[in-house]
Write an enzyme that holds these catalytic residues in place. Structure first.
Site, mmCIF file in Angstrom:
data_model
loop_
_atom_site.group_PDB
_atom_site.id
_atom_site.type_symbol
_atom_site.label_atom_id
_atom_site.label_comp_id
_atom_site.label_asym_id
_atom_site.label_seq_id
_atom_site.Cartn_x
_atom_site.Cartn_y
_atom_site.Cartn_z
ATOM 1 N N ARG A 101 -6.484 -4.004 12.860
ATOM 2 C CA ARG A 101 -5.144 -4.534 12.596
ATOM 3 C C ARG A 101 -5.246 -5.855 11.827
ATOM 4 O O ARG A 101 -6.308 -6.467 11.744
ATOM 5 C CB ARG A 101 -4.398 -4.767 13.925
ATOM 6 C CG ARG A 101 -4.074 -3.515 14.715
ATOM 7 C CD ARG A 101 -2.976 -2.687 14.104
ATOM 8 N NE ARG A 101 -1.731 -3.412 13.940
ATOM 9 C CZ ARG A 101 -0.657 -2.929 13.318
ATOM 10 N NH1 ARG A 101 -0.683 -1.713 12.804
ATOM 11 N NH2 ARG A 101 0.435 -3.648 13.190
ATOM 12 N N GLU B 29 -2.754 8.153 11.742
ATOM 13 C CA GLU B 29 -1.965 7.351 10.798
ATOM 14 C C GLU B 29 -2.725 7.185 9.471
ATOM 15 O O GLU B 29 -2.164 7.275 8.398
ATOM 16 C CB GLU B 29 -1.693 5.981 11.433
ATOM 17 C CG GLU B 29 -0.856 5.027 10.609
ATOM 18 C CD GLU B 29 -0.587 3.704 11.336
ATOM 19 O OE1 GLU B 29 -1.142 3.510 12.450
ATOM 20 O OE2 GLU B 29 0.160 2.880 10.812
ATOM 21 N N TYR C 142 -6.723 -1.278 8.382
ATOM 22 C CA TYR C 142 -5.383 -1.021 7.880
ATOM 23 C C TYR C 142 -5.321 -0.777 6.362
ATOM 24 O O TYR C 142 -5.992 0.099 5.873
ATOM 25 C CB TYR C 142 -4.488 -2.172 8.330
ATOM 26 C CG TYR C 142 -3.212 -1.654 8.932
ATOM 27 C CD1 TYR C 142 -3.244 -0.537 9.751
ATOM 28 C CD2 TYR C 142 -1.990 -2.257 8.657
ATOM 29 C CE1 TYR C 142 -2.075 -0.033 10.281
ATOM 30 C CE2 TYR C 142 -0.825 -1.756 9.192
ATOM 31 C CZ TYR C 142 -0.877 -0.644 9.998
ATOM 32 O OH TYR C 142 0.274 -0.145 10.497
ATOM 33 N N ASP D 160 1.232 -3.266 4.310
ATOM 34 C CA ASP D 160 1.319 -4.560 4.972
ATOM 35 C C ASP D 160 0.227 -5.573 4.665
ATOM 36 O O ASP D 160 0.501 -6.675 4.243
ATOM 37 C CB ASP D 160 1.317 -4.373 6.491
ATOM 38 C CG ASP D 160 2.458 -3.498 6.950
ATOM 39 O OD1 ASP D 160 3.039 -2.795 6.116
ATOM 40 O OD2 ASP D 160 2.755 -3.526 8.139
ATOM 41 N N TYR E 119 7.915 -3.953 21.769
ATOM 42 C CA TYR E 119 7.681 -4.080 20.337
ATOM 43 C C TYR E 119 7.992 -5.490 19.845
ATOM 44 O O TYR E 119 8.989 -6.099 20.233
ATOM 45 C CB TYR E 119 8.535 -3.071 19.540
ATOM 46 C CG TYR E 119 8.145 -3.073 18.080
ATOM 47 C CD1 TYR E 119 6.989 -2.432 17.663
ATOM 48 C CD2 TYR E 119 8.899 -3.775 17.142
ATOM 49 C CE1 TYR E 119 6.597 -2.477 16.332
ATOM 50 C CE2 TYR E 119 8.510 -3.824 15.812
ATOM 51 C CZ TYR E 119 7.355 -3.172 15.408
ATOM 52 O OH TYR E 119 6.954 -3.234 14.112
ATOM 53 N N GLN F 266 12.146 -1.587 2.815
ATOM 54 C CA GLN F 266 10.876 -0.898 2.510
ATOM 55 C C GLN F 266 11.032 -0.089 1.219
ATOM 56 O O GLN F 266 12.159 0.059 0.726
ATOM 57 C CB GLN F 266 10.513 0.043 3.674
ATOM 58 C CG GLN F 266 9.623 -0.602 4.708
ATOM 59 C CD GLN F 266 9.098 0.377 5.738
ATOM 60 O OE1 GLN F 266 9.753 1.347 6.046
ATOM 61 N NE2 GLN F 266 7.923 0.108 6.274
HETATM 62 C C1 9WN Z 1 5.412 -2.965 10.166
HETATM 63 C C2 9WN Z 1 5.561 2.550 10.426
HETATM 64 C C3 9WN Z 1 5.075 1.408 9.548
HETATM 65 C C4 9WN Z 1 4.948 1.842 8.082
HETATM 66 C C5 9WN Z 1 4.252 0.790 7.229
HETATM 67 C C6 9WN Z 1 2.935 0.421 7.910
HETATM 68 C C7 9WN Z 1 3.186 -0.076 9.326
HETATM 69 C C8 9WN Z 1 4.390 -1.894 10.514
HETATM 70 C C9 9WN Z 1 3.225 -2.573 11.229
HETATM 71 O O1 9WN Z 1 3.834 0.947 10.056
HETATM 72 O O2 9WN Z 1 3.997 -1.234 9.281
HETATM 73 O O3 9WN Z 1 6.523 -2.417 9.555
HETATM 74 O O4 9WN Z 1 3.437 -2.994 12.363
HETATM 75 O O5 9WN Z 1 2.157 -2.674 10.677
HETATM 76 O O6 9WN Z 1 2.216 -0.499 7.176
HETATM 77 O O7 9WN Z 1 4.021 1.275 5.931
HETATM 78 O O8 9WN Z 1 6.206 2.103 7.552
HETATM 79 O O9 9WN Z 1 4.755 3.665 10.215
#
Ligand code: 9WN
Length: 436
Positions: free
Chosen positions: A206, A403, A359, A171, A83, A109
Site C-alpha cells: 500500500r 485487484e 499498488y 493513486d 473506512y 475519478q
Molecule cells: C481510493 C476502488 C479504488 C479504485 C482506484 C484504486 C483504489 C482507493 C484506495 O481503489 O483507490 O479511491 O484506497 O486506494 O486506486 O483506482 O477506483 O477499487
C-alpha cells in the site's frame, strides 16, 4: 480453469459484491460504490442481467452533484466506521450543490461512463432497455463533462486537470512522486485520522504513511474550497493534466457524440470541444524521447516524463495519429514478445521506480488491460490485443480474481501473484466481458 468455470466464478464474485442495488469493488477493502469501478462493473452485469446494469447506474447517479460532478465514492451505507476517509471526513453533504440523496466524497475519478454505455449498446445489439438507459443518462453524463471543462480547464485548452492522485485512478503511481515531494506538511497541521487500508491489505503493497499524509493534505485543500472553483487552482500544489483522465474524457465525449446522434441530439458543441481536446492532447502531451504520451504539471509548466499505463490509454480514445500509434505499439509489442512480463504493467519496467508489488508502481491491473486491449484493436493490432486478453484470462484463471497482479513472468513465488483485494468486481467484470 475451463472458460465455463471461469465464467461461473466471475459471476459468483460479482454477485457476492452486490449490496442491494449497487456493487462494491471488494467487500473487505472498499465497502461502498466507486465511480469508475461502477462503470467497469456494468460490463460484467450486462452479461448476467441488464436490470442490474440499470440499477447500478441509477445508484451511481443518485450521488451526482447538482454542479455535475460524479464523486469518486458514493456512501450508500450508513455503516462507515471501517473506512477512511468516510463521509464525515469529506463533509460534502452540507454543500448546496452536492447530492441531496446520498453522502459522497468530494473529488472525482476518470469519466468512463460515456464509452461504457456505448460499449454495452454495441455488445448487446442496441438492447431496448440499454437504449432507454442511454437516453436517461445522456444529459447527466453531458453535465459531468460540462462541469469538468468549465471548472478544470482554466486556459480553455481542452485538457482538464486533476488535483488529487485519487482522481487519476492510479493513486500512488510514481508519476505523482515529484509533486508530492514538493509538498511539505506536518501531521500536526492535519485533522486527526487513522488509516485502515493498510490493516486490510498487505501494508508493504500500500502507499506509504508519508504519501498518505499528503493525500489527506490535498483532500483538505478540496474541503476548504468546497471542492470546486478557482481556490483549488490557486491553493493546490497538485494540478495535473493527466493522460488517463483526459483520454477517458475524450473517449466518452466521442461516445456521447455518436449516442447523441442516435438519440436525435444536437452534437455540434461537443464535436467542436472534442477537436480542441484531441489537438492539445496529441501535441502537448506527446513526448518524443519516450515515444508515448505523458502527464503535464500545471504548477511547473513541465511534462512529467514517465512511460506508464496512463499514456497508453490514449489509444483507447483514438487520440494518437498513425505515426504516434506505431511508436507506441512498438514498445507494447516488444514487451509482449520478450515475455518477461504479463500484458501491460502499470509502470515502466526498466525504470528504477518500478515495483512489481506495490499498488500502482508496477503491477498489472485488469481494467487497464481491458482498455489497452480495445485500444490496440482500434488501431488494428489484432495479435497484440489477443495476447493482452489471453494473458489476463490466464492470470485470473490461475491465481484468482485479485485487484491486481505481479507482472513478472519469471518470479520465485510462482504460486501467489495476486495482490490487494481478493474477489474484485472489475476483475470479474472484464473477464466476463472478454469471454461471454
Ligand atoms: C481510493 C476502488 C479504488 C479504485 C482506484 C484504486 C483504489 C482507493 C484506495 O481503489 O483507490 O479511491 O484506497 O486506494 O486506486 O483506482 O477506483 O477499487
Amino acid at each position: 480453469m475451463s472458460k465455463e468455470r471461469l465464467q461461473a466464478e466471475a459471476k459468483r464474485v460479482l454477485r457476492g459484491n452486490r449490496i442491494s442495488d449497487y456493487t462494491v469493488p471488494c467487500k473487505a477493502l472498499y465497502p461502498f460504490q466507486w465511480n469508475w469501478d461502477a462503470g467497469f462493473t456494468c460490463l460484467g452485469w450486462s452479461h448476467i442481467d441488464i436490470d442490474l446494469v440499470v440499477e447500478e447506474y441509477r445508484s451511481l447517479f443518485r450521488g451526482q452533484w447538482k454542479n455535475g460532478m460524479i464523486p469518486h465514492i458514493i456512501f450508500h451505507s450508513k455503516q462507515q466506521d471501517g473506512y477512511f476517509p468516510n463521509a464525515s471526513y469529506w463533509q460534502s453533504g452540507a454543500l448546496d450543490y452536492s447530492s441531496d440523496e446520498v453522502l459522497t466524497s468530494g473529488i472525482t475519478q476518470p469519466p468512463v461512463h460515456g464509452f461504457i454505455l456505448e460499449h454495452l449498446l454495441k455488445r448487446h445489439g442496441n438492447n431496448k432497455q440499454l437504449m432507454m438507459l442511454a437516453e436517461e443518462l445522456y444529459p447527466a453524463i453531458m453535465g459531468c463533462h460540462n462541469q469538468l471543462y468549465k471548472d478544470r480547464d482554466p486556459q480553455g485548452e481542452g485538457l482538464v486537470y486533476i488535483y488529487h492522485p485519487w482522481e487519476s485512478g492510479r493513486d500512488n503511481s510514481p508519476v505523482w512522486d515529484e509533486v508530492l515531494e514538493r509538498i511539505k506538511v506536518d501531521q500536526k497541521e492535519l485533522p486527526h485520522y487513522k488509516r485502515v487500508d493498510n490493516l486490510k491489505a498487505d501494508p508493504s503493497h500500500r502507499p506509504t504513511d508519508e504519501d498518505y499524509m499528503k493525500y489527506v493534505y490535498l483532500m483538505e485543500i478540496g474541503r476548504k474550497s468546497g471542492y470546486q472553483g478557482r481556490d483549488i487552482e490557486y491553493n493546490s500544489p497538485f494540478l495535473v493534466q493527466d493522460t488517463l483522465f483526459n483520454a477517458m474524457l475524450i473517449a466518452s465525449e466521442k461516445s456521447l457524440v455518436r449516442l447523441g446522434k442516435m438519440l436525435g441530439k444536437n452534437t455540434t458543441a461537443t464535436q467542436e470541444r472534442l477537436e480542441t481536446s484531441e489537438h492539445t492532447y496529441r501535441n502537448k502531451l506527446w513526448n518524443d524521447a519516450l515515444d508515448t504520451f505523458v502527464c503535464y504539471d500545471l504548477k511547473t509548466s513541465r511534462q512529467m516524463e514517465y512511460r506508464e499505463i496512463g499514456g497508453l490509454a490514449a489509444m483507447f480514445a483514438e487520440v494518437p495519429d498513425v505515426h504516434q500509434s506505431k511508436l507506441m505499439t512498438r514498445s507494447i509489442a516488444k514487451m509482449l514478445t520478450e515475455r518477461a512480463f504479463y500484458l501491460q504493467p502499470s509502470f515502466d519496467t526498466e525504470h528504477s521506480y518500478f515495483d512489481p508489488k506495490r499498488y500502482w508502481k508496477g503491477p498489472v491491473w485488469p481494467q487497464m488491460n481491458w482498455l489497452i486491449h480495445h485500444g490496440l484493436l482500434k488501431y488494428q493490432y489484432i495479435k497484440e490485443a489477443e495476447t493482452v486478453k489471453e494473458d489476463l484470462l490466464q492470470l485470473v484463471s490461475t491465481y484468482g480474481f485479485f485487484e491486481y497482479f505481479d507482472p513478472r513472468i519469471d518470479m520465485e513465488e510462482k504460486n501467489h501473484r495476486g495482490y490487494g483485494g481478493k474477489d474484485f468486481s472489475w476483475t470479474s467484470a472484464v473477464i466476463l466481458d472478454f469471454i461471454s
